[in-house]
Motif scaffolding. Structure first.
Motif, PDB file in Angstrom:
ATOM      1  N   ARG A  29      48.792  18.981  77.181  1.00  0.00           N
ATOM      2  CA  ARG A  29      49.134  18.415  78.487  1.00  0.00           C
ATOM      3  C   ARG A  29      48.581  17.004  78.663  1.00  0.00           C
ATOM      4  O   ARG A  29      49.169  16.184  79.365  1.00  0.00           O
ATOM      5  N   LEU A  30      47.449  16.720  78.033  1.00  0.00           N
ATOM      6  CA  LEU A  30      46.816  15.402  78.155  1.00  0.00           C
ATOM      7  C   LEU A  30      47.236  14.419  77.057  1.00  0.00           C
ATOM      8  O   LEU A  30      46.996  13.223  77.181  1.00  0.00           O
ATOM      9  N   SER A  31      47.846  14.923  76.014  1.00  0.00           N
ATOM     10  CA  SER A  31      48.168  14.095  74.856  1.00  0.00           C
ATOM     11  C   SER A  31      49.342  13.153  75.110  1.00  0.00           C
ATOM     12  O   SER A  31      50.347  13.540  75.718  1.00  0.00           O
ATOM     13  N   GLU A  32      49.204  11.934  74.625  1.00  0.00           N
ATOM     14  CA  GLU A  32      50.313  10.984  74.707  1.00  0.00           C
ATOM     15  C   GLU A  32      51.354  11.273  73.633  1.00  0.00           C
ATOM     16  O   GLU A  32      52.539  11.145  73.865  1.00  0.00           O
ATOM     17  N   LYS A  33      50.882  11.657  72.441  1.00  0.00           N
ATOM     18  CA  LYS A  33      51.784  11.973  71.331  1.00  0.00           C
ATOM     19  C   LYS A  33      51.775  13.477  71.103  1.00  0.00           C
ATOM     20  O   LYS A  33      50.742  14.068  70.839  1.00  0.00           O
ATOM     21  N   LEU A  34      52.942  14.073  71.193  1.00  0.00           N
ATOM     22  CA  LEU A  34      53.066  15.518  71.013  1.00  0.00           C
ATOM     23  C   LEU A  34      53.476  15.848  69.586  1.00  0.00           C
ATOM     24  O   LEU A  34      54.151  15.054  68.928  1.00  0.00           O
ATOM     25  N   PRO A  35      53.105  17.040  69.112  1.00  0.00           N
ATOM     26  CA  PRO A  35      53.553  17.454  67.783  1.00  0.00           C
ATOM     27  C   PRO A  35      55.059  17.707  67.769  1.00  0.00           C
ATOM     28  O   PRO A  35      55.675  17.940  68.816  1.00  0.00           O
ATOM     29  N   ASP A  36      55.646  17.661  66.585  1.00  0.00           N
ATOM     30  CA  ASP A  36      57.069  17.953  66.423  1.00  0.00           C
ATOM     31  C   ASP A  36      57.332  19.450  66.430  1.00  0.00           C
ATOM     32  O   ASP A  36      58.418  19.904  66.781  1.00  0.00           O
ATOM     33  N   LEU A  37      56.323  20.212  66.000  1.00  0.00           N
ATOM     34  CA  LEU A  37      56.476  21.651  65.804  1.00  0.00           C
ATOM     35  C   LEU A  37      55.139  22.328  66.063  1.00  0.00           C
ATOM     36  O   LEU A  37      54.095  21.808  65.654  1.00  0.00           O
ATOM     37  N   ILE A  38      55.179  23.490  66.725  1.00  0.00           N
ATOM     38  CA  ILE A  38      53.967  24.270  66.957  1.00  0.00           C
ATOM     39  C   ILE A  38      54.173  25.671  66.398  1.00  0.00           C
ATOM     40  O   ILE A  38      55.162  26.331  66.706  1.00  0.00           O
ATOM     41  N   PHE A  39      53.245  26.115  65.570  1.00  0.00           N
ATOM     42  CA  PHE A  39      53.173  27.504  65.121  1.00  0.00           C
ATOM     43  C   PHE A  39      52.124  28.177  65.999  1.00  0.00           C
ATOM     44  O   PHE A  39      51.008  27.670  66.133  1.00  0.00           O
ATOM     45  N   ILE A  40      52.486  29.309  66.605  1.00  0.00           N
ATOM     46  CA  ILE A  40      51.579  30.004  67.515  1.00  0.00           C
ATOM     47  C   ILE A  40      51.388  31.438  67.046  1.00  0.00           C
ATOM     48  O   ILE A  40      52.360  32.166  66.829  1.00  0.00           O
ATOM     49  N   ASN A  41      50.133  31.834  66.927  1.00  0.00           N
ATOM     50  CA  ASN A  41      49.804  33.214  66.597  1.00  0.00           C
ATOM     51  C   ASN A  41      50.041  34.077  67.841  1.00  0.00           C
ATOM     52  O   ASN A  41      49.716  33.680  68.953  1.00  0.00           O
ATOM     53  N   LEU A  42      50.605  35.237  67.649  1.00  0.00           N
ATOM     54  CA  LEU A  42      50.877  36.147  68.754  1.00  0.00           C
ATOM     55  C   LEU A  42      49.596  36.708  69.356  1.00  0.00           C
ATOM     56  O   LEU A  42      49.377  36.660  70.560  1.00  0.00           O
ATOM     57  N   ASN A  43      48.723  37.233  68.525  1.00  0.00           N
ATOM     58  CA  ASN A  43      47.532  37.952  68.989  1.00  0.00           C
ATOM     59  C   ASN A  43      46.314  37.035  69.011  1.00  0.00           C
ATOM     60  O   ASN A  43      45.692  36.803  67.988  1.00  0.00           O
TER      61      ASN A  43
END
Length: 106
Positions: free
Chosen positions: A46-60
């Protein structure tokens, strides 16, 4: 699309290190970083000026699980533009039962 900046959100540092090694082994010019806490990762995004192109998120994950994190990303007009992949070691049946039956995406 070629992803140049990847963020992994996973509370297991061993898994994160293996993931990053795998990305590095591709030999591409890809920046890969990770955060072990989903709440902190969301705040940083939310605070970042540059966002990643892709996010991998763990479920648990503790504090904020992958499903809830994805919902929060989708509710943010800026963050919902990021491509997301949900990862889990849970069985397919458990994931199917836990997955909300609503449209997802842009």
């Amino acid at each position: 699309m070629l992803y140049k900046d990847i963020l992994l959100i996973d509370d297991d540092t061993d898994d994160a290190e293996i993931f990053i090694e795998a990305v590095i082994s591709l030999g591409k010019d890809i920046r890969c970083h990770y955060n072990t806490d989903a709440v902190m990762a969301l705040d940083e995004l939310r605070l970042s000026e540059k966002l990643p192109d892709l996010i991998f998120i763990n479920l648990n994950m503790p504090r904020l699980n992958g499903f809830d994190l994805i919902q929060l990303l989708q509710n943010d007009s800026r963050l919902k533009q990021i491509d997301v992949i949900l990862m889990s070691s849970s069985s397919e049946e458990i994931i199917r039962l836990m997955t909300p039956q609503r449209p997802f995406g842009r």
